[in-house]
Design a protein around this motif. Structure first.
Motif, PDB file in Angstrom:
ATOM      1  N   GLN A 395      68.206  66.116  21.778  1.00  0.00           N
ATOM      2  CA  GLN A 395      69.422  66.898  21.636  1.00  0.00           C
ATOM      3  C   GLN A 395      69.415  67.960  22.729  1.00  0.00           C
ATOM      4  OE1 GLN A 395      69.125  67.497  17.164  1.00  0.00           O
ATOM      5  NE2 GLN A 395      71.047  66.368  17.276  1.00  0.00           N
ATOM      6  N   LEU A 396      70.443  67.934  23.566  1.00  0.00           N
ATOM      7  CA  LEU A 396      70.410  68.626  24.856  1.00  0.00           C
ATOM      8  C   LEU A 396      71.736  69.334  25.105  1.00  0.00           C
ATOM      9  CD1 LEU A 396      68.873  68.956  27.638  1.00  0.00           C
ATOM     10  CD2 LEU A 396      70.032  66.841  28.334  1.00  0.00           C
ATOM     11  N   MET A 397      71.648  70.542  25.657  1.00  0.00           N
ATOM     12  CA  MET A 397      72.861  71.297  25.984  1.00  0.00           C
ATOM     13  C   MET A 397      72.527  72.390  27.003  1.00  0.00           C
ATOM     14  SD  MET A 397      72.750  73.185  22.337  1.00  0.00           S
ATOM     15  CE  MET A 397      71.557  71.914  21.861  1.00  0.00           C
ATOM     16  N   LEU A 398      73.557  72.901  27.620  1.00  0.00           N
ATOM     17  CA  LEU A 398      73.441  74.041  28.519  1.00  0.00           C
ATOM     18  C   LEU A 398      73.873  75.291  27.762  1.00  0.00           C
ATOM     19  CD1 LEU A 398      72.646  74.272  31.539  1.00  0.00           C
ATOM     20  CD2 LEU A 398      75.080  74.350  32.074  1.00  0.00           C
ATOM     21  N   GLY A 399      73.353  76.426  28.174  1.00  0.00           N
ATOM     22  CA  GLY A 399      73.733  77.678  27.536  1.00  0.00           C
ATOM     23  C   GLY A 399      73.548  78.844  28.473  1.00  0.00           C
ATOM     24  N   GLU A 400      73.934  80.007  27.991  1.00  0.00           N
ATOM     25  CA  GLU A 400      73.790  81.243  28.759  1.00  0.00           C
ATOM     26  C   GLU A 400      73.189  82.296  27.842  1.00  0.00           C
ATOM     27  OE1 GLU A 400      74.492  83.102  32.556  1.00  0.00           O
ATOM     28  OE2 GLU A 400      75.132  81.095  31.954  1.00  0.00           O
ATOM     29  N   ARG A 426      74.935  81.927  24.336  1.00  0.00           N
ATOM     30  CA  ARG A 426      76.257  81.297  24.273  1.00  0.00           C
ATOM     31  C   ARG A 426      76.056  79.829  24.662  1.00  0.00           C
ATOM     32  NH1 ARG A 426      80.929  83.792  23.933  1.00  0.00           N
ATOM     33  NH2 ARG A 426      79.993  85.764  24.623  1.00  0.00           N
ATOM     34  N   LEU A 427      76.209  78.929  23.703  1.00  0.00           N
ATOM     35  CA  LEU A 427      75.889  77.518  23.909  1.00  0.00           C
ATOM     36  C   LEU A 427      77.126  76.719  24.304  1.00  0.00           C
ATOM     37  CD1 LEU A 427      73.500  76.819  20.888  1.00  0.00           C
ATOM     38  CD2 LEU A 427      72.948  77.684  23.176  1.00  0.00           C
ATOM     39  N   ASP A 428      76.900  75.677  25.073  1.00  0.00           N
ATOM     40  CA  ASP A 428      77.978  74.812  25.528  1.00  0.00           C
ATOM     41  C   ASP A 428      78.274  73.749  24.461  1.00  0.00           C
ATOM     42  OD1 ASP A 428      79.932  73.877  27.168  1.00  0.00           O
ATOM     43  OD2 ASP A 428      78.598  72.789  28.525  1.00  0.00           O
ATOM     44  N   VAL A 429      78.481  74.205  23.233  1.00  0.00           N
ATOM     45  CA  VAL A 429      78.786  73.318  22.116  1.00  0.00           C
ATOM     46  C   VAL A 429      79.502  74.145  21.047  1.00  0.00           C
ATOM     47  CG1 VAL A 429      76.499  73.699  21.087  1.00  0.00           C
ATOM     48  CG2 VAL A 429      77.821  71.705  20.411  1.00  0.00           C
ATOM     49  N   GLU A 430      80.459  73.543  20.382  1.00  0.00           N
ATOM     50  CA  GLU A 430      81.152  74.233  19.311  1.00  0.00           C
ATOM     51  C   GLU A 430      80.204  74.490  18.135  1.00  0.00           C
ATOM     52  OE1 GLU A 430      84.132  75.356  19.509  1.00  0.00           O
ATOM     53  OE2 GLU A 430      84.884  74.359  21.306  1.00  0.00           O
ATOM     54  N   GLY A 431      80.353  75.653  17.501  1.00  0.00           N
ATOM     55  CA  GLY A 431      79.472  76.015  16.402  1.00  0.00           C
ATOM     56  C   GLY A 431      79.407  74.980  15.296  1.00  0.00           C
ATOM     57  N   PRO A 432      80.550  74.473  14.778  1.00  0.00           N
ATOM     58  CA  PRO A 432      80.484  73.473  13.705  1.00  0.00           C
ATOM     59  C   PRO A 432      79.795  72.178  14.127  1.00  0.00           C
ATOM     60  CG  PRO A 432      82.657  74.493  13.789  1.00  0.00           C
ATOM     61  CD  PRO A 432      81.922  74.954  15.014  1.00  0.00           C
ATOM     62  N   ALA A 458      64.476  61.067  28.919  1.00  0.00           N
ATOM     63  CA  ALA A 458      64.895  60.311  27.743  1.00  0.00           C
ATOM     64  C   ALA A 458      64.963  58.821  28.038  1.00  0.00           C
ATOM     65  CB  ALA A 458      66.250  60.821  27.250  1.00  0.00           C
ATOM     66  N   GLU A 459      65.473  58.487  29.208  1.00  0.00           N
ATOM     67  CA  GLU A 459      65.559  57.074  29.582  1.00  0.00           C
ATOM     68  C   GLU A 459      64.169  56.466  29.747  1.00  0.00           C
ATOM     69  OE1 GLU A 459      67.484  54.253  33.111  1.00  0.00           O
ATOM     70  OE2 GLU A 459      67.956  56.393  33.033  1.00  0.00           O
ATOM     71  N   LEU A 460      63.276  57.195  30.400  1.00  0.00           N
ATOM     72  CA  LEU A 460      61.924  56.668  30.635  1.00  0.00           C
ATOM     73  C   LEU A 460      61.150  56.482  29.341  1.00  0.00           C
ATOM     74  CD1 LEU A 460      60.930  58.782  33.767  1.00  0.00           C
ATOM     75  CD2 LEU A 460      61.380  56.322  33.715  1.00  0.00           C
ATOM     76  N   LEU A 461      61.388  57.350  28.363  1.00  0.00           N
ATOM     77  CA  LEU A 461      60.634  57.306  27.115  1.00  0.00           C
ATOM     78  C   LEU A 461      61.355  56.521  26.009  1.00  0.00           C
ATOM     79  CD1 LEU A 461      59.294  60.974  26.985  1.00  0.00           C
ATOM     80  CD2 LEU A 461      57.968  58.904  27.416  1.00  0.00           C
ATOM     81  N   ASP A 462      62.481  55.905  26.358  1.00  0.00           N
ATOM     82  CA  ASP A 462      63.261  55.139  25.384  1.00  0.00           C
ATOM     83  C   ASP A 462      63.658  56.024  24.206  1.00  0.00           C
ATOM     84  OD1 ASP A 462      64.572  52.978  24.265  1.00  0.00           O
ATOM     85  OD2 ASP A 462      62.791  52.224  23.242  1.00  0.00           O
ATOM     86  N   ILE A 463      64.201  57.191  24.548  1.00  0.00           N
ATOM     87  CA  ILE A 463      64.683  58.160  23.559  1.00  0.00           C
ATOM     88  C   ILE A 463      66.205  58.207  23.640  1.00  0.00           C
ATOM     89  CG2 ILE A 463      64.790  60.636  23.038  1.00  0.00           C
ATOM     90  CD1 ILE A 463      61.910  60.835  24.051  1.00  0.00           C
ATOM     91  N   ASP A 464      66.865  58.216  22.500  1.00  0.00           N
ATOM     92  CA  ASP A 464      68.322  58.336  22.485  1.00  0.00           C
ATOM     93  C   ASP A 464      68.729  59.729  22.964  1.00  0.00           C
ATOM     94  OD1 ASP A 464      68.535  55.780  21.404  1.00  0.00           O
ATOM     95  OD2 ASP A 464      68.436  56.526  19.346  1.00  0.00           O
ATOM     96  N   LEU A 465      69.781  59.794  23.746  1.00  0.00           N
ATOM     97  CA  LEU A 465      70.277  61.064  24.266  1.00  0.00           C
ATOM     98  C   LEU A 465      71.485  61.516  23.445  1.00  0.00           C
ATOM     99  CD1 LEU A 465      70.143  63.276  26.446  1.00  0.00           C
ATOM    100  CD2 LEU A 465      71.671  61.856  27.854  1.00  0.00           C
ATOM    101  N   ASP A 466      71.395  62.713  22.898  1.00  0.00           N
ATOM    102  CA  ASP A 466      72.460  63.329  22.122  1.00  0.00           C
ATOM    103  C   ASP A 466      72.815  64.631  22.833  1.00  0.00           C
ATOM    104  OD1 ASP A 466      74.280  63.873  20.135  1.00  0.00           O
ATOM    105  OD2 ASP A 466      72.787  64.380  18.596  1.00  0.00           O
ATOM    106  N   GLU A 467      73.707  64.524  23.822  1.00  0.00           N
ATOM    107  CA  GLU A 467      74.011  65.671  24.690  1.00  0.00           C
ATOM    108  C   GLU A 467      75.370  66.241  24.328  1.00  0.00           C
ATOM    109  OE1 GLU A 467      74.303  66.887  29.426  1.00  0.00           O
ATOM    110  OE2 GLU A 467      73.631  64.890  28.839  1.00  0.00           O
ATOM    111  N   TRP A 468      75.441  67.565  24.301  1.00  0.00           N
ATOM    112  CA  TRP A 468      76.664  68.248  23.878  1.00  0.00           C
ATOM    113  C   TRP A 468      77.224  69.090  25.014  1.00  0.00           C
ATOM    114  CZ3 TRP A 468      73.458  70.184  19.210  1.00  0.00           C
ATOM    115  CH2 TRP A 468      73.274  69.147  18.297  1.00  0.00           C
ATOM    116  N   SER A 469      78.540  69.150  25.077  1.00  0.00           N
ATOM    117  CA  SER A 469      79.235  70.084  25.958  1.00  0.00           C
ATOM    118  C   SER A 469      80.622  70.303  25.385  1.00  0.00           C
ATOM    119  CB  SER A 469      79.329  69.547  27.387  1.00  0.00           C
ATOM    120  OG  SER A 469      80.055  68.338  27.407  1.00  0.00           O
ATOM    121  N   ARG A 470      81.227  71.394  25.785  1.00  0.00           N
ATOM    122  CA  ARG A 470      82.570  71.710  25.267  1.00  0.00           C
ATOM    123  C   ARG A 470      83.610  70.866  25.992  1.00  0.00           C
ATOM    124  NH1 ARG A 470      82.735  76.549  22.182  1.00  0.00           N
ATOM    125  NH2 ARG A 470      80.807  77.745  22.329  1.00  0.00           N
TER     126      ARG A 470
END
Length: 470
Positions: A395-400, A426-432, A458-470
């Motif tokens: 689970q991945l996101m950008l923030g400030e 301040r995260l690049d994802v909606e609170g809910p 994530a690709e190398l380790l065969d991990i699902d990517l759950d990335e969030w942005s607004r």
């Protein structure tokens, strides 16, 4: 940077290879120069691959150098079965890289090879472009850092002090899965070992460290009960004890349960964890030893990857509160925020000038110091490895990270626990969305935008990517 293997694949017809060899070599030389200029170590085979026997022998030669990443380079049309043989002899992550010089069909060679690898399920990444292209060099650097991080995990040992903390299922992982998927062993260490060694640790060294903290910090707020010089030195001796165990057992990263046994009867591990995660202590610069509060295994694994990619200390925090009026999260935890995050300076004096050591709050009867500060502002990458029905996801996101005027900072920290460290994010994802889907109570962060590297991990380790942005 990374150690990168480069293998150029050619045409299997002798007369065609003879015609193409100089062209291939010139392209490979340019690529190698570009990689070296970017700070990587490059390993090449003795020859260009133009026969089935060379495909195997050259790939084995490069693999023996224990490279982090292998590039198969296609400057011309190349027989696909050479790629298949070379890939079988290659242990590292694999990139197929095609020259885009239109005078030769390098793209055709890469696509034929990539399709063949797809048919047998061999994971790889495909890139293309001129060998001296700046954008290509930057993309290769991303994959190189990701591959080096994955390689850095394999063969490592996680020191787990104590078991599951307070029934926290997300802090415990399957050790078989860790070894199979990540190549990480788990060394189980009873917390009593820590207590015994702390009691006999060097008291003169602990006294020296206490005086250094008193001189450097914004304040050490002794209250004669929950925080005394003796209790602070007990926490410091715990740090010395764990450093000793790390060295003896060859631990690469660690987690300390602490709650409730140590926090009820011995001392909190806040000081210990903060300085383990810092790039310095009272004796000067040192290696960061990634350490997770509450022996959080997936938290520690996330932190280890972020550290291997960035080289920086990694923040560990609870997702404590969402200030909906400000759209800002308070990332706050009684355990460690490395003191480095107070100013993110190479000078410990600059960081510690913003750090207060307060008496622990009512949760922790054994007492000790909490390591309090507000994280310095700046762009951050926030991440967490979580599991959904046993399968890992990133689970991945950008923030400030933000900091405000003194009155606002004080108002915000007093709404939760002012004695603990805080990062206002301040995260690049909606609170809910975040609250509805995030798979843990702990979150981790490093400075800058490291999403590209983490996607590649994530690709190398065969991990699902759950990335969030607004």
């Amino acid at each position: 940077m990374a150690r990168i293997g480069v293998i150029s694949i050619s045409d299997g017809r002798e007369h065609v290879h003879a015609r193409n060899a100089r062209f291939i070599q010139s392209k490979q030389d340019t690529l190698i120069y570009s990689l070296i200029a970017a700070g990587h170590e490059v390993v090449t085979g003795d020859d260009l691959v133009a026969t089935n026997t060379l495909a195997t022998s050259v790939a084995r030669q490069v693999a023996r150098a224990e490279v982090d990443l292998t590039i198969f380079y296609y400057a011309v049309w190349s027989f696909p079965h050479f790629t298949m043989l070379a890939a079988d002899a290659t242990r590292s992550p694999l990139i197929l890289l095609a020259s885009t010089d239109p005078t030769e069909p390098g793209l055709v060679g890469m696509l034929a090879a990539g399709g063949a690898l797809d048919q047998i399920g061999r994971r790889h990444t495909r890139l293309w472009g001129p060998p001296d292209d700046a954008e290509l060099a930057a993309e290769l650097a991303v994959h190189a850092r990701a591959a080096a991080a994955v390689t850095g995990l394999r063969g490592s040992t996680f020191g787990r002090f104590g078991g599951r903390p307070m029934g926290m299922n997300t802090a415990v992982a399957n050790t078989d899965q860790w070894m199979r998927q990540f190549g990480v062993d788990v060394e189980e260490i009873d917390q009593y070992e820590l207590v015994l060694r702390a009691e006999r640790a060097d008291r003169a060294e602990a006294g020296k460290a206490r005086k250094w903290i008193e001189a450097m910090a914004a304040g050490v707020h002794y209250d004669g009960k929950k925080l005394t010089p003796e209790l602070l030195e007990r926490q410091i001796r715990s740090y010395l004890a764990i450093r000793e165990i790390i060295a003896e057992r060859g631990l690469d990263f660690s987690g300390i349960k602490a709650q409730p046994e140590l926090t009820e009867h011995f001392a909190t591990m806040d000081v210990t964890e903060a300085f383990l995660n810092d790039p310095y202590d009272w004796n000067g610069p040192k290696e960061v030893h990634i350490t997770a509060t509450e022996a959080d295994m997936d938290g520690a694994l996330t932190m280890r990857l972020l550290h291997l990619i960035s080289g920086d200390p990694v923040l560990f925090a609870d997702v404590r509160h969402y200030h909906a009026d400000l759209d800002v999260w308070d990332l706050c935890n009684s355990g460690q925020h490395a003191t480095w995050y107070a100013a993110r300076s190479a000078d410990p004096a600059e960081n510690l000038a913003k750090v207060n050591f307060y008496p622990e709050v009512f949760f922790f009867p054994a007492g000790g110091a909490s390591v309090q500060h507000i994280a310095a502002p700046g762009r951050m990458t926030l991440a967490r490895l979580t599991r959904n029905e046993g399968r890992y996801r990133l689970q991945l996101m950008l923030g400030e990270f933000e900091s405000y005027d003194e009155a606002t900072n004080e108002r915000l920290i007093r709404q939760s626990t002012p004695e603990w460290p805080h990062a206002f994010a301040r995260l690049d994802v909606e609170g809910p969305v975040f609250l509805g889907r995030f798979g843990a109570n702990h979150i981790h962060a490093v400075p800058g935008d490291r999403r590209q590297e983490m996607r590649a991990v994530a690709e190398l380790l065969d991990i699902d990517l759950d990335e969030w942005s607004r």
